[in-house]
Design an enzyme around this catalytic site. Structure first.
Site, PDB file in Angstrom:
ATOM      1  N   LYS A 174      25.375  59.616  -5.176  1.00 43.06           N
ATOM      2  CA  LYS A 174      25.165  58.950  -3.753  1.00 43.06           C
ATOM      3  C   LYS A 174      26.163  58.908  -2.943  1.00 43.06           C
ATOM      4  O   LYS A 174      27.294  58.340  -3.248  1.00 43.06           O
ATOM      5  CB  LYS A 174      24.683  57.475  -4.212  1.00 43.06           C
ATOM      6  N   GLU A 249      38.687  54.702  -7.471  1.00 44.64           N
ATOM      7  CA  GLU A 249      39.516  55.064  -6.311  1.00 44.64           C
ATOM      8  C   GLU A 249      39.265  54.265  -5.290  1.00 44.64           C
ATOM      9  O   GLU A 249      38.360  54.368  -4.515  1.00 44.64           O
ATOM     10  CB  GLU A 249      39.413  56.378  -6.056  1.00 44.64           C
ATOM     11  N   CYS A 283      42.319  57.234   2.991  1.00 45.59           N
ATOM     12  CA  CYS A 283      42.932  56.371   2.029  1.00 45.59           C
ATOM     13  C   CYS A 283      44.384  56.638   1.912  1.00 45.59           C
ATOM     14  O   CYS A 283      45.196  55.686   1.709  1.00 45.59           O
ATOM     15  CB  CYS A 283      42.332  56.184   0.786  1.00 45.59           C
ATOM     16  N   GLU A 384      43.840  46.486   4.687  1.00 45.67           N
ATOM     17  CA  GLU A 384      43.567  47.720   5.012  1.00 45.67           C
ATOM     18  C   GLU A 384      42.891  47.907   6.427  1.00 45.67           C
ATOM     19  O   GLU A 384      41.786  47.134   6.391  1.00 45.67           O
ATOM     20  CB  GLU A 384      42.798  48.558   3.863  1.00 45.67           C
TER      21      GLU A 384
HETATM   22  P1  NAD Z   1      32.265  51.092   0.436  1.00 43.26           P
HETATM   23  O1  NAD Z   1      33.006  50.537  -0.815  1.00 43.26           O
HETATM   24  O2  NAD Z   1      31.634  50.437   1.536  1.00 43.26           O
HETATM   25  O3  NAD Z   1      31.206  52.272  -0.214  1.00 43.26           O
HETATM   26  C1  NAD Z   1      31.589  53.192  -0.835  1.00 43.26           C
HETATM   27  C2  NAD Z   1      30.200  53.777  -1.505  1.00 43.26           C
HETATM   28  O4  NAD Z   1      29.851  52.748  -2.439  1.00 43.26           O
HETATM   29  C3  NAD Z   1      28.981  53.789  -0.343  1.00 43.26           C
HETATM   30  O5  NAD Z   1      28.335  55.100  -1.030  1.00 43.26           O
HETATM   31  C4  NAD Z   1      28.354  52.699  -0.729  1.00 43.26           C
HETATM   32  O6  NAD Z   1      26.861  52.837  -0.239  1.00 43.26           O
HETATM   33  C5  NAD Z   1      28.358  52.185  -1.981  1.00 43.26           C
HETATM   34  N1  NAD Z   1      28.195  50.982  -2.419  1.00 43.26           N
HETATM   35  C6  NAD Z   1      28.397  49.744  -1.516  1.00 43.26           C
HETATM   36  N2  NAD Z   1      28.273  48.502  -2.268  1.00 43.26           N
HETATM   37  C7  NAD Z   1      27.857  49.168  -3.620  1.00 43.26           C
HETATM   38  C8  NAD Z   1      27.407  48.476  -4.942  1.00 43.26           C
HETATM   39  N3  NAD Z   1      27.142  47.168  -4.784  1.00 43.26           N
HETATM   40  N4  NAD Z   1      27.144  49.175  -6.019  1.00 43.26           N
HETATM   41  C9  NAD Z   1      27.041  50.673  -5.672  1.00 43.26           C
HETATM   42  N5  NAD Z   1      27.660  51.159  -4.758  1.00 43.26           N
HETATM   43  C10 NAD Z   1      27.808  50.573  -3.557  1.00 43.26           C
HETATM   44  O7  NAD Z   1      33.479  52.032   1.166  1.00 43.26           O
HETATM   45  P2  NAD Z   1      33.504  52.807   2.584  1.00 43.26           P
HETATM   46  O8  NAD Z   1      33.650  51.838   3.705  1.00 43.26           O
HETATM   47  O9  NAD Z   1      32.234  53.837   2.373  1.00 43.26           O
HETATM   48  O10 NAD Z   1      34.728  53.694   2.345  1.00 43.26           O
HETATM   49  C11 NAD Z   1      36.117  53.284   2.899  1.00 43.26           C
HETATM   50  C12 NAD Z   1      36.874  52.888   1.716  1.00 43.26           C
HETATM   51  O11 NAD Z   1      37.003  53.647   0.738  1.00 43.26           O
HETATM   52  C13 NAD Z   1      38.198  52.334   2.171  1.00 43.26           C
HETATM   53  O12 NAD Z   1      38.750  51.190   1.344  1.00 43.26           O
HETATM   54  C14 NAD Z   1      39.091  53.607   1.664  1.00 43.26           C
HETATM   55  O13 NAD Z   1      40.643  53.197   1.320  1.00 43.26           O
HETATM   56  C15 NAD Z   1      38.413  53.951   0.304  1.00 43.26           C
HETATM   57  N6  NAD Z   1      38.840  55.188  -0.129  1.00 43.26           N
HETATM   58  C16 NAD Z   1      39.508  55.504  -1.144  1.00 43.26           C
HETATM   59  C17 NAD Z   1      39.841  56.727  -1.624  1.00 43.26           C
HETATM   60  C18 NAD Z   1      40.700  56.767  -2.735  1.00 43.26           C
HETATM   61  O14 NAD Z   1      40.734  58.057  -3.225  1.00 43.26           O
HETATM   62  N7  NAD Z   1      41.334  55.822  -3.461  1.00 43.26           N
HETATM   63  C19 NAD Z   1      39.365  57.642  -0.664  1.00 43.26           C
HETATM   64  C20 NAD Z   1      38.719  57.724   0.200  1.00 43.26           C
HETATM   65  C21 NAD Z   1      38.116  56.335   0.747  1.00 43.26           C
END
Ligand code: NAD
Length: 481
Positions: A174, A249, A283, A384
């Site tokens: 997804k 991650e 990130c 963040e």
């Molecule tokens: P998010 O956690 O809101 O969403 C990430 C994904 O998870 C999306 O596909 C979302 O639909 C899904 N999701 C949300 N709630 C869920 C649930 N209850 N169950 C299952 N899936 C769910 O994050 P975002 O806003 O899309 O991304 C930004 C964040 O990602 C930032 O905090 C950033 O630091 C982090 N990030 C981390 C890395 C890394 O490698 N550590 C890389 C890129 C981004």
């Protein structure tokens, strides 16, 4: 209107309940498409397709698996311009960035794991004197879930899918509902590459409905998730009683530690990138900049001068350095941090305002923003922000710099600028992060382990770490006479 469909069992299908979400173009705020608002039934349909494909795919020879996956990489490169334009439109990132980083890296992910799987081996342990031989069988897990965020859409989506399928698993993936387009286009590429039906299923929708159905599914035994720390914590808590294998991650608040003895020009140039690349929505961005007192004033002047030259503009223009933020909500969130800066004793040295781009007046543009802070304890340095906002703070001693760098709940990456070997060794050992870059930033060799400590997650991706995650080790012990 560009309509995105789910990719299940090798076919493009509408969501069962026929519910749809809007897809926005961040560069002008327009709704330009729709995507499925998939439910549990769609995930179940994808699961059945994946389960059905598993026996055959997991028994496909490594050569055959590898050549299909290489073909996917080849097709991504062939469609580079088309995919880069789609990514830029969907996410707001400058097209130059999508073309030079995001899409080539998506191809490299497939290429790397297509090759890595042919070199992946497990261990044997002879129990000497006991007439016994142990070997480790590394079997694919079965059906696994891959959930990715919006900031590097195809790049991170494929970073999970490639090792999962290379290891012989079938996948339910997804992408973020905010940037679904290139994930959708990947389905077509997989069909063209000859990936058997059901090996990869792409289901679109909201995190708390579609994502939830994936993490909740009793037979999806492993979840590779990249996203926010809050979501990661929820997934960890929610899935704990189901004993799923998890790779999380999560967020970061990375220090960029600058000493006077570093290569100043390279440091300055790289710091502009590590601060504002992808509108600061990586990130790994170095959002807390700590500068040795001796060069603090000079750095401040030079940094502001360079940043002031960055062009905020429409992502489709080749000369744009800073495109649009991904969504209106995200722009509001980033702005809210700028709004509290002064209340927290900070000084905005540059930027801080939204930008109106001619012809794209409703786009989500923000100036690159530099804020001087007086304490590492402020929200600006502890939370963040994930946008084009960095803070500056001076330090005097090595101990102070190290203490500031580690004084945060996150532990993803750190960048250190110095030419002192002893300092490099001490910092590398003591920084509480998963990745340390010395005199460089975001240099990625795909064989290396990637991931964070503390609130930045658990587990490592990349190289054989990813293949280990996507396989279940089994010890076979044979005693002979
Ligand atoms: P998010 O956690 O809101 O969403 C990430 C994904 O998870 C999306 O596909 C979302 O639909 C899904 N999701 C949300 N709630 C869920 C649930 N209850 N169950 C299952 N899936 C769910 O994050 P975002 O806003 O899309 O991304 C930004 C964040 O990602 C930032 O905090 C950033 O630091 C982090 N990030 C981390 C890395 C890394 O490698 N550590 C890389 C890129 C981004």
């Amino acid at each position: 209107m560009e309509k995105i469909q789910n990719y299940i069992n090798g076919e493009f299908v509408n969501p069962i309940q026929d519910n749809w979400l809007n897809n926005y173009n961040p560069s002008n705020g327009d709704v330009y498409g729709q995507l499925p608002n998939s439910t549990k039934e769609d995930v179940e349909k994808a699961y059945l397709a994946a389960e059905n494909a598993f026996v055959s795919w997991s028994n496909t020879t490594l050569q055959e698996r590898s050549s299909i996956i290489l073909k996917i990489a080849e097709l991504i490169i062939k469609k580079l311009d088309f995919l880069a334009a789609a990514e830029s439109k969907d996410n707001g990132k400058p097209i130059s960035l999508a073309r030079s980083i995001d899409i080539p890296r998506a191809a490299s992910n497939f290429q790397f794991f297509a090759n890595a799987i042919t070199q992946f081996s497990s261990e044997a342990h002879e129990s000497i004197g006991m007439n016994a031989m142990n070997y480790t069988l590394r079997q694919p897990i079965g059906v696994v879930g891959c959930i990715s965020p919006w900031n590097l859409p195809l790049y991170l989506f494929t970073w999970k899918i490639a090792p999962a399928i290379a290891a012989g698993n079938c996948v339910i993936a997804k992408p973020s509902e905010i940037t679904p387009m290139t994930a959708y286009l990947l389905g077509e590429i997989c069909t063209e590459a000859g990936l058997p039906k059901g090996v990869l299923n792409i289901v679109h929708g909201l995190g708390n409905i579609t994502g939830e159905a994936i993490i909740d599914h009793p037979n999806i035994k492993a979840i590779s998730f990249t996203g926010g720390t809050k979501t990661g914590a929820y997934i960890a808590k929610h899935t704990a009683p189901m004993f799923k294998k998890l790779s999380l991650e999560l967020g970061g608040k990375n220090p960029n530690i600058i000493f006077a003895d570093s290569n100043y020009d390279k440091m300055l140039e790289t710091t502009v990138r590590s601060s504002f690349a992808n509108q600061g929505q990586i990130c790994l961005c170095g959002s807390r900049i700590f500068v040795e007192q001796k060069i603090y004033e000079k750095f401040k002047t030079d940094f502001i001068k360079k940043v002031s030259k960055l062009k905020v503009g429409n992502p489709t223009e080749g000369s744009t350095n800073i495109g649009a933020l991904v969504s209106k909500q995200h722009l509001e969130k980033v702005k809210s941090y700028i709004d509290i800066a002064e209340k927290e004793g900070g000084t905005i040295l540059f930027g801080g305002k939204t930008v109106t781009v001619k012809g794209s007046e409703n786009g989500y543009y923000l100036q690159p923003t530099i804020i001087e802070v007086s304490s590492n304890k402020c929200k600006l340095n502890q939370e963040e922000i994930f946008g084009p906002v960095v803070t500056l703070m001076p330090f005097i001693t090595d101990e102070e710099a190290l203490q500031l760098a580690n004084d945060v709940k996150y532990g993803l990456s750190a960048t250190l600028w110095t030419n002192n070997l002893n300092r490099t060794m001490q910092f590398s050992k003591q920084l509480q992060v998963g990745v340390v870059w010395v005199n460089t930033w975001m240099f990625r060799d795909l064989r290396t382990p990637f991931g964070g400590q503390k609130a930045s997650g658990i587990g490592r991706e990349g190289g054989f770490e990813a293949l280990r995650f996507f396989t279940e080790p089994k010890n076979i012990c044979i005693q002979y006479e």
